[in-house]
Scaffold this active site. Structure first.
Site, PDB file in Angstrom:
ATOM      1  N   LYS A   1     -13.401   0.148  -4.597  1.00  0.00           N
ATOM      2  CA  LYS A   1     -14.527   0.446  -3.895  1.00  0.00           C
ATOM      3  C   LYS A   1     -15.616   1.209  -4.830  1.00  0.00           C
ATOM      4  O   LYS A   1     -16.575   0.915  -4.368  1.00  0.00           O
ATOM      5  CB  LYS A   1     -14.122   1.291  -2.648  1.00  0.00           C
ATOM      6  CG  LYS A   1     -13.233   0.434  -1.556  1.00  0.00           C
ATOM      7  CD  LYS A   1     -12.770   1.007  -0.449  1.00  0.00           C
ATOM      8  CE  LYS A   1     -11.860   0.141   0.479  1.00  0.00           C
ATOM      9  NZ  LYS A   1     -11.570   0.842   1.989  1.00  0.00           N
TER      10      LYS A   1
ATOM     11  N   GLU B   1       0.749  -1.191   0.139  1.00  0.00           N
ATOM     12  CA  GLU B   1       0.112   0.039  -0.172  1.00  0.00           C
ATOM     13  C   GLU B   1       0.694   1.211  -0.102  1.00  0.00           C
ATOM     14  O   GLU B   1       0.467   2.200  -0.800  1.00  0.00           O
ATOM     15  CB  GLU B   1      -0.790  -0.126   0.997  1.00  0.00           C
ATOM     16  CG  GLU B   1      -2.312  -1.056   0.990  1.00  0.00           C
ATOM     17  CD  GLU B   1      -2.970  -0.807   2.229  1.00  0.00           C
ATOM     18  OE1 GLU B   1      -3.735   0.139   2.173  1.00  0.00           O
ATOM     19  OE2 GLU B   1      -3.467  -1.676   2.967  1.00  0.00           O
TER      20      GLU B   1
ATOM     21  N   HIS C   1       9.127 -25.962   3.067  1.00  0.00           N
ATOM     22  CA  HIS C   1       8.716 -27.403   2.467  1.00  0.00           C
ATOM     23  C   HIS C   1       7.943 -26.973   1.160  1.00  0.00           C
ATOM     24  O   HIS C   1       7.402 -27.682   0.652  1.00  0.00           O
ATOM     25  CB  HIS C   1       7.518 -27.946   3.469  1.00  0.00           C
ATOM     26  CG  HIS C   1       8.041 -28.231   5.081  1.00  0.00           C
ATOM     27  ND1 HIS C   1       8.555 -29.430   4.959  1.00  0.00           N
ATOM     28  CD2 HIS C   1       8.212 -27.523   5.796  1.00  0.00           C
ATOM     29  CE1 HIS C   1       8.958 -29.462   6.116  1.00  0.00           C
ATOM     30  NE2 HIS C   1       8.924 -28.300   6.682  1.00  0.00           N
TER      31      HIS C   1
HETATM   32  C1  F6R Z   1      -6.081   1.955   3.523  1.00  0.00           C
HETATM   33  C2  F6R Z   1      -6.127   0.660   3.886  1.00  0.00           C
HETATM   34  C3  F6R Z   1      -7.099  -0.228   3.472  1.00  0.00           C
HETATM   35  C4  F6R Z   1      -8.217  -0.200   4.405  1.00  0.00           C
HETATM   36  C5  F6R Z   1      -9.024  -1.491   3.997  1.00  0.00           C
HETATM   37  C6  F6R Z   1     -10.349  -1.699   4.673  1.00  0.00           C
HETATM   38  O1  F6R Z   1      -5.196   2.803   4.354  1.00  0.00           O
HETATM   39  O2  F6R Z   1      -5.024   0.326   4.668  1.00  0.00           O
HETATM   40  O3  F6R Z   1      -6.529  -1.469   3.491  1.00  0.00           O
HETATM   41  O4  F6R Z   1      -8.008  -0.663   5.767  1.00  0.00           O
HETATM   42  O5  F6R Z   1      -9.803  -1.178   2.606  1.00  0.00           O
HETATM   43  O6  F6R Z   1     -11.002  -0.332   5.041  1.00  0.00           O
HETATM   44  P1  F6R Z   1     -11.345   0.220   6.519  1.00  0.00           P
HETATM   45  O7  F6R Z   1     -10.136  -0.063   7.349  1.00  0.00           O
HETATM   46  O8  F6R Z   1     -11.914   1.600   6.388  1.00  0.00           O
HETATM   47  O9  F6R Z   1     -12.224  -0.804   6.991  1.00  0.00           O
END
Ligand code: F6R
Length: 335
Positions: free
Chosen positions: A330, A223, A239
């Site tokens: 998203k 990320e 393994h």
């Molecule tokens: C962004 C990040 C992502 C979010 C993930 C879930 O910084 O680390 O991995 O954590 O998309 O979103 P949340 O944490 O808001 O439930």
């Protein structure tokens, strides 16, 4: 190669516009604040099982919890559904920084159909609304961070609530973990590791008791630095994955994470694995964790990984804060 140490401040500000470095280095403050805001939250146990629900930067808090809690089994849920074997003696921890992650919200709805106890950790969103509506225990952590930079708030809110509820006995360890983060000097090590990793695919191998730390390193490299990275544990990789060093399709860099008190056979396996991969032409570093508690060792190892991923992002000239591809998925899903 540009040495990050001498990279000029203006260039760093250009790349790291949102100042992710400040969020990473503020972890001790986040932990202290987490302890404060969760001090009145108490659950009615005892619990025979814990189910930690959360994705990505929020899910990792549950994964670290699993490597810390030894009195109760911790199961990770990264799905739209909860496991069938949840019952009235279970604790479901719903953890979403934004409070709007659809997988976590689906599990929150599913939790209503169980008789389990529920704890919510979030900065807001629909999850906070649900917690209030259904009178679930919750810790409302501050908003405004990238979820992955709020690990101090998330993990330590959970630990404090579990500690208040007699599920774990970690109150002195929490203070020691903050002290270890504040007293340690991690920057030079992280910069030097980032320089070694540049242009190579990182492979993070840990002993089993630190598998969550290896996963955190991998996710932060994904990320923050926007690269592929992979995590595995020793002995399991001995393994299967070890065979991949025979026909290397790219350049790799290996980081071994282990404890000086690991099982002797694991320490021996790390030594032999390192020798084999060196003979295959792959460079590596061994991070031997030392500290007064497992929590201190875990959190300092996490911090080094966070910094490595940050400095590697600078090396690659990519903004560590943005996640355009995650955001795109998203967005498409909400159409
Ligand atoms: C962004 C990040 C992502 C979010 C993930 C879930 O910084 O680390 O991995 O954590 O998309 O979103 P949340 O944490 O808001 O439930």
């Amino acid at each position: 190669m540009i040495r990050v140490t001498i990279m000029d401040e203006d260039r760093i500000r250009d790349i790291d516009e949102a100042n992710m470095l400040k969020d990473i280095t503020s972890m001790p403050d986040h932990i202290r604040e987490a302890a404060e805001i969760s001090k009145k939250v108490r659950l009615e146990g005892p619990f025979k099982s814990i189910f930690s629900v959360g994705m990505g930067g929020s899910g990792i808090a549950g994964e670290l919890l699993g490597d810390l809690v030894d009195r109760v089994p911790v199961f990770l849920c990264r799905d739209y559904e909860l496991p069938k074997f949840i019952n009235k003696d279970s604790l479901i921890i719903l953890n979403s920084y934004s409070g709007n992650t659809e997988e976590t919200l689906a599990c929150a709805k599913a939790a209503l159909k169980t008789k389990a106890n529920v704890l919510v950790i979030t900065s807001g969103g629909r999850l906070l609304e649900m917690a209030k509506k259904h009178t679930w225990a919750f810790v409302n952590i501050p908003s405004g961070l990238r979820p992955r930079a709020s690990l101090g708030y998330q993990l330590f809110s959970i630990l404090c609530v579990l500690s208040n509820s007699g599920v774990v006995n970690l109150s002195t360890d929490i203070g020691k973990a903050v002290e270890a983060l504040e007293k340690g000097s991690f920057k030079d090590k992280a910069i030097s590791l980032a320089e070694k990793m540049k242009g190579r695919i990182p492979l993070i191998y840990s002993s089993p008791q630190y598998s969550s730390v290896a996963v955190r390193w991998k996710a932060q490299l994904n990320e923050n630095a926007k690269i592929h990275a992979f995590a595995n544990i020793i002995p399991e990789m001995n393994h299967n994955e070890i065979m991949g060093f025979t026909k290397l399709l790219a350049e790799h860099y290996v980081v071994f994470i282990r404890d000086e008190q690991d099982n002797k056979r694991i320490i021996e396996r790390v030594r032999i694995t390192k020798k084999i991969i060196t003979n295959c032409g792959v460079d590596s570093t061994e991070l031997v964790l030392k500290g007064s508690s497992k929590l201190s060792k875990m959190i300092t190892a996490v911090h080094v990984g966070d910094l490595v991923s940050y400095y590697l992002a600078l090396e690659y000239g990519v903004d560590p804060s943005v996640n355009h591809l995650i955001d795109e998925i998203k967005r498409e899903l909400t159409k």
